[in-house]
Scaffold this active site. Structure first.
Site, PDB file in Angstrom:
ATOM      1  N   GLY A 108      17.441  50.513  40.437  1.00 54.53           N
ATOM      2  CA  GLY A 108      18.542  51.015  41.253  1.00 54.53           C
ATOM      3  C   GLY A 108      19.166  52.292  40.717  1.00 54.53           C
ATOM      4  CB  CYS A 109      19.205  54.081  37.510  1.00 57.88           C
ATOM      5  SG  CYS A 109      20.608  53.278  36.760  1.00 57.88           S
ATOM      6  CB  ILE A 110      19.370  58.126  41.574  1.00 54.87           C
ATOM      7  CG1 ILE A 110      19.733  57.138  42.667  1.00 54.87           C
ATOM      8  CG2 ILE A 110      18.703  59.344  42.147  1.00 54.87           C
ATOM      9  CD1 ILE A 110      20.928  57.532  43.501  1.00 54.87           C
TER      10      ILE A 110
END
Length: 110
Positions: A108-110
């Site tokens: 979920g981290c960009i």
């Protein structure tokens, strides 16, 4: 891609995360911290060691909300808040701390 310290090579992906988690050691953490412009203190190590334990238990790097809640449970509410964690890791506590801890980028981290 990667880097070398004292003749030991550490392989990284294109974003600078270690490819082989077992290669991680304190020297690698210190190198990655410099790359991330983070001056490691005992408070940073507390979060890094927490993340490594968490990863060993669950085989996943926690997203920032999960990290904040879990740290609050273990280290107390004064440390289990995003303001404190962002002061330590300004470019994102989950993303930046996981990189320095030798863990993959959190889901979920960009």
């Amino acid at each position: 891609m990667g880097f070398e310290i004292n003749g030991k090579t550490y392989e990284t992906d294109e974003e600078g995360y270690l490819v082989n988690l077992s290669e991680w050691d304190e020297e690698a953490a210190k190198y990655l911290a410099v790359e991330e412009k983070v001056d490691l203190t005992d408070s940073h190590w507390e979060v890094i060691n927490f993340l490594r334990e968490y990863y060993n238990d669950y085989q996943i790097a926690p997203a920032v909300r999960v990290l904040t809640k879990a740290i609050g449970k273990k280290l107390g509410p004064e440390k289990g808040n995003s303001k404190y964690l962002y002061e330590l890791f300004p470019y994102g506590p989950a993303k930046q701390a996981c990189k320095i801890a030798g863990l993959p980028k959190p889901t979920g981290c960009i």
